[in-house]
Design an enzyme around this catalytic site. Sequence first.
Site, PDB file in Angstrom:
ATOM      1  N   LYS A 172      51.528  80.160 -38.083  1.00 53.77           N
ATOM      2  CA  LYS A 172      50.473  79.315 -37.522  1.00 53.77           C
ATOM      3  C   LYS A 172      51.104  78.358 -36.515  1.00 53.77           C
ATOM      4  O   LYS A 172      51.802  77.415 -36.874  1.00 53.77           O
ATOM      5  CB  LYS A 172      49.741  78.501 -38.591  1.00 53.77           C
ATOM      6  CG  LYS A 172      48.429  77.980 -38.014  1.00 53.77           C
ATOM      7  CD  LYS A 172      47.881  76.775 -38.703  1.00 53.77           C
ATOM      8  CE  LYS A 172      48.501  75.489 -38.262  1.00 53.77           C
ATOM      9  NZ  LYS A 172      48.258  75.107 -36.845  1.00 53.77           N
ATOM     10  N   GLY A 222      58.126  70.151 -37.544  1.00 49.99           N
ATOM     11  CA  GLY A 222      57.018  69.272 -37.179  1.00 49.99           C
ATOM     12  C   GLY A 222      57.255  67.878 -37.718  1.00 49.99           C
ATOM     13  O   GLY A 222      58.400  67.483 -37.977  1.00 49.99           O
ATOM     14  N   SER A 223      56.181  67.153 -37.920  1.00 47.24           N
ATOM     15  CA  SER A 223      56.323  65.736 -38.250  1.00 47.24           C
ATOM     16  C   SER A 223      56.760  65.535 -39.701  1.00 47.24           C
ATOM     17  O   SER A 223      56.568  66.400 -40.562  1.00 47.24           O
ATOM     18  CB  SER A 223      54.992  65.021 -38.009  1.00 47.24           C
ATOM     19  OG  SER A 223      54.072  65.430 -38.975  1.00 47.24           O
ATOM     20  N   GLY A 227      55.845  67.474 -43.179  1.00 48.92           N
ATOM     21  CA  GLY A 227      56.935  68.031 -43.986  1.00 48.92           C
ATOM     22  C   GLY A 227      56.827  67.600 -45.443  1.00 48.92           C
ATOM     23  O   GLY A 227      57.022  68.398 -46.362  1.00 48.92           O
ATOM     24  N   GLU A 244      62.296  70.966 -40.802  1.00 47.88           N
ATOM     25  CA  GLU A 244      62.981  70.308 -39.670  1.00 47.88           C
ATOM     26  C   GLU A 244      61.963  69.332 -39.095  1.00 47.88           C
ATOM     27  O   GLU A 244      61.029  69.737 -38.394  1.00 47.88           O
ATOM     28  CB  GLU A 244      63.397  71.348 -38.620  1.00 47.88           C
ATOM     29  CG  GLU A 244      64.257  72.458 -39.161  1.00 47.88           C
ATOM     30  CD  GLU A 244      65.576  71.976 -39.763  1.00 47.88           C
ATOM     31  OE1 GLU A 244      66.242  71.152 -39.121  1.00 47.88           O
ATOM     32  OE2 GLU A 244      65.913  72.424 -40.867  1.00 47.88           O
ATOM     33  N   CYS A 278      62.422  66.204 -30.485  1.00 51.37           N
ATOM     34  CA  CYS A 278      62.776  65.679 -31.807  1.00 51.37           C
ATOM     35  C   CYS A 278      64.025  64.812 -31.722  1.00 51.37           C
ATOM     36  O   CYS A 278      64.122  63.800 -32.399  1.00 51.37           O
ATOM     37  CB  CYS A 278      62.961  66.808 -32.807  1.00 51.37           C
ATOM     38  SG  CYS A 278      64.140  68.058 -32.277  1.00 51.37           S
ATOM     39  N   GLU A 375      59.209  56.933 -35.195  1.00 53.52           N
ATOM     40  CA  GLU A 375      59.368  57.878 -34.091  1.00 53.52           C
ATOM     41  C   GLU A 375      58.240  57.614 -33.094  1.00 53.52           C
ATOM     42  O   GLU A 375      57.067  57.735 -33.434  1.00 53.52           O
ATOM     43  CB  GLU A 375      59.277  59.312 -34.620  1.00 53.52           C
ATOM     44  CG  GLU A 375      59.536  60.350 -33.553  1.00 53.52           C
ATOM     45  CD  GLU A 375      59.430  61.774 -34.082  1.00 53.52           C
ATOM     46  OE1 GLU A 375      58.492  62.082 -34.843  1.00 53.52           O
ATOM     47  OE2 GLU A 375      60.291  62.580 -33.720  1.00 53.52           O
TER      48      GLU A 375
HETATM   49  P1  NAD Z   1      52.957  68.586 -37.089  1.00 51.23           P
HETATM   50  O1  NAD Z   1      53.755  68.562 -38.358  1.00 51.23           O
HETATM   51  O2  NAD Z   1      51.745  67.747 -36.987  1.00 51.23           O
HETATM   52  O3  NAD Z   1      52.491  70.085 -36.777  1.00 51.23           O
HETATM   53  C1  NAD Z   1      53.363  71.196 -36.902  1.00 51.23           C
HETATM   54  C2  NAD Z   1      52.608  72.323 -37.606  1.00 51.23           C
HETATM   55  O4  NAD Z   1      52.262  71.933 -38.936  1.00 51.23           O
HETATM   56  C3  NAD Z   1      51.283  72.664 -36.901  1.00 51.23           C
HETATM   57  O5  NAD Z   1      51.101  74.053 -36.950  1.00 51.23           O
HETATM   58  C4  NAD Z   1      50.263  71.928 -37.763  1.00 51.23           C
HETATM   59  O6  NAD Z   1      48.970  72.463 -37.702  1.00 51.23           O
HETATM   60  C5  NAD Z   1      50.856  72.114 -39.145  1.00 51.23           C
HETATM   61  N1  NAD Z   1      50.349  71.143 -40.126  1.00 51.23           N
HETATM   62  C6  NAD Z   1      49.856  69.907 -39.902  1.00 51.23           C
HETATM   63  N2  NAD Z   1      49.513  69.320 -41.085  1.00 51.23           N
HETATM   64  C7  NAD Z   1      49.797  70.216 -42.057  1.00 51.23           C
HETATM   65  C8  NAD Z   1      49.707  70.201 -43.487  1.00 51.23           C
HETATM   66  N3  NAD Z   1      49.235  69.143 -44.152  1.00 51.23           N
HETATM   67  N4  NAD Z   1      50.154  71.287 -44.176  1.00 51.23           N
HETATM   68  C9  NAD Z   1      50.659  72.345 -43.518  1.00 51.23           C
HETATM   69  N5  NAD Z   1      50.752  72.427 -42.175  1.00 51.23           N
HETATM   70  C10 NAD Z   1      50.335  71.373 -41.455  1.00 51.23           C
HETATM   71  O7  NAD Z   1      53.993  68.240 -35.929  1.00 51.23           O
HETATM   72  P2  NAD Z   1      53.699  68.164 -34.356  1.00 51.23           P
HETATM   73  O8  NAD Z   1      52.969  66.916 -34.041  1.00 51.23           O
HETATM   74  O9  NAD Z   1      53.142  69.458 -33.896  1.00 51.23           O
HETATM   75  O10 NAD Z   1      55.177  68.081 -33.770  1.00 51.23           O
HETATM   76  C11 NAD Z   1      55.844  66.898 -33.423  1.00 51.23           C
HETATM   77  C12 NAD Z   1      56.848  66.556 -34.502  1.00 51.23           C
HETATM   78  O11 NAD Z   1      57.755  67.642 -34.675  1.00 51.23           O
HETATM   79  C13 NAD Z   1      57.717  65.365 -34.148  1.00 51.23           C
HETATM   80  O12 NAD Z   1      57.833  64.551 -35.280  1.00 51.23           O
HETATM   81  C14 NAD Z   1      59.066  65.986 -33.803  1.00 51.23           C
HETATM   82  O13 NAD Z   1      60.169  65.143 -34.010  1.00 51.23           O
HETATM   83  C15 NAD Z   1      59.088  67.157 -34.740  1.00 51.23           C
HETATM   84  N6  NAD Z   1      60.024  68.192 -34.300  1.00 51.23           N
HETATM   85  C16 NAD Z   1      61.167  68.358 -35.029  1.00 51.23           C
HETATM   86  C17 NAD Z   1      62.101  69.299 -34.624  1.00 51.23           C
HETATM   87  C18 NAD Z   1      63.380  69.480 -35.403  1.00 51.23           C
HETATM   88  O14 NAD Z   1      64.079  70.452 -35.182  1.00 51.23           O
HETATM   89  N7  NAD Z   1      63.724  68.567 -36.295  1.00 51.23           N
HETATM   90  C19 NAD Z   1      61.860  70.090 -33.496  1.00 51.23           C
HETATM   91  C20 NAD Z   1      60.674  69.893 -32.788  1.00 51.23           C
HETATM   92  C21 NAD Z   1      59.750  68.932 -33.207  1.00 51.23           C
END
Ligand code: NAD
Length: 479
Positions: A172, A222-223, A227, A244, A278, A375
């Site tokens: 997804k 993601g965030s 996570g 991550e 990130c 962040e």
């Molecule tokens: P996000 O976590 O909101 O979304 C990422 C994915 O998770 C999306 O597909 C989203 O729909 C899904 N998601 C959202 N809520 C969920 C839940 N409750 N259960 C399961 N899935 C869910 O993150 P974002 O806003 O898309 O990305 C930005 C963040 O990602 C920033 O915090 C950035 O630092 C981080 N990031 C980290 C790395 C790394 O390698 N550490 C790399 C890139 C981005």
Amino acid sequence: MYQVTQLIAGRWGTGDSNDELVVRDPVDGSPVSTTPVATPTEVSRAVAAAREAAPGWAAVVPAERAAALHRAADALAAATEEIARAQTAEMGKPLTGARDGIAAGIGTLRQYAELGPLRGGRTLLGGADAIDFQTPLPRGVVGVLTPWNDPVAVACGLLGAALVTGNVVVHKPSERTPATGWLLVRAFHEVLPPGVLSLVTGGAEVGAALAAQDLDVVAHVGSTATGRAIAAACARTGAKAVLENGGNDALIVDAGVDPEWAAEQAAVGSFANSGQICVSVERLYVHEQVAEPFVEALVRQAAALRVGDGRDPDTNLGPLVDRRLRDQVREQVDAAVSAGARLRHGGQVPEGPGAFYPPTVLTGCTDEMAVMRQETFGPVAPVMTVASFDEALERAADSAYGLAGTVLTPSMRHAQRAWRELPVGTVKINAVFGGAPGGAAQPRRGSGQGFGYGPELLDELTTTKVVHIGAPGGSSTGW
Ligand code: NAD
């Protein structure tokens, strides 16, 4: 305008739901893509189909899985321009950056295609007529949830590592870059058997529905808040979580560095991809001996950057992904200024359409300010002046995150202390970005768990079986 479709049980379609998401171009608000929101039944169906396809894909010899990955890389290379344009339209990144992200994704796929078939285990000779071996095996069904800020490079890593090790995947992509994710999966789908890779689309609720399924691994980039929610879901289902997540990376500028060079490093670290990386520089601790010339140079560099449409080759900084993020960035900057920080550049939301935000430099920041503690994920460089390297190191280490950090210093002793003492996965000395291809680190604390990159990701996505083989009629071990 892209009409995104889902790939469930090897068939493309918009699905059963009447619900859809529209992504708008952050330059002018015009619609870019329409995306179906998967129903819970569709998510379950995708996972059930994946479960059915899993034994077949696991039985494909590693060299053939690797060949499929090379073909996926070829298909992605052929689709580069189309995917780069979709990405720029959906999230604003300048086209050159979007193309670079796709090139990085292709490189990762090829790296995993080479490494996959070379993986082996250990052998142990426990007795004259016996042998034990340990062999890596696929874990099964992997849910892959990815962000929007570097959507192709990140997804290629997780998809490539999962597929080459014999897992099947339900993916997804972010709801902010669904057409980018859809075009990527189309490139993979051409070279994979049905059911091996599925695509479900929608927002956080679809991600949560996927993470609650009977999966073997949930791999999430993601965030931090997401996570944590995924870790809780995995605790309930027993799936392994590879996370991550967000960062709040510090940049330390030590006494004795060239302030012009340090400001160049800081500008790239804070402003590249409009701060939506990130490992962007999120907070700066600058030694008082260089603070003023450093800040002056940083302000000059910020002022020289061109903010605009990512399709214009002269643009350095595109817009933020959307106004929701811009509001968050603006709130943090405004709150810092209200609490006493000094705005040295930027900080004003421009008139007109889109989600633009200027490169911004703040000085006089304190530990209590959200712009220093959280962040920000925008083009903001909040500076705190410190009296010593010790003070900088101590403040940099004091964070709820543990992703990465950078130290600019002419002192070998300080460099050695920095990499030992900073409680983060990656420490960069005298270079804010960079690193050898294939590098990987374990994020700490709020930044996640497990290796999300590099050869070590192949280990995360496999399990090890130990086999003991004795000779028929061989020696008894007891009684
Ligand atoms: P996000 O976590 O909101 O979304 C990422 C994915 O998770 C999306 O597909 C989203 O729909 C899904 N998601 C959202 N809520 C969920 C839940 N409750 N259960 C399961 N899935 C869910 O993150 P974002 O806003 O898309 O990305 C930005 C963040 O990602 C920033 O915090 C950035 O630092 C981080 N990031 C980290 C790395 C790394 O390698 N550490 C790399 C890139 C981005």
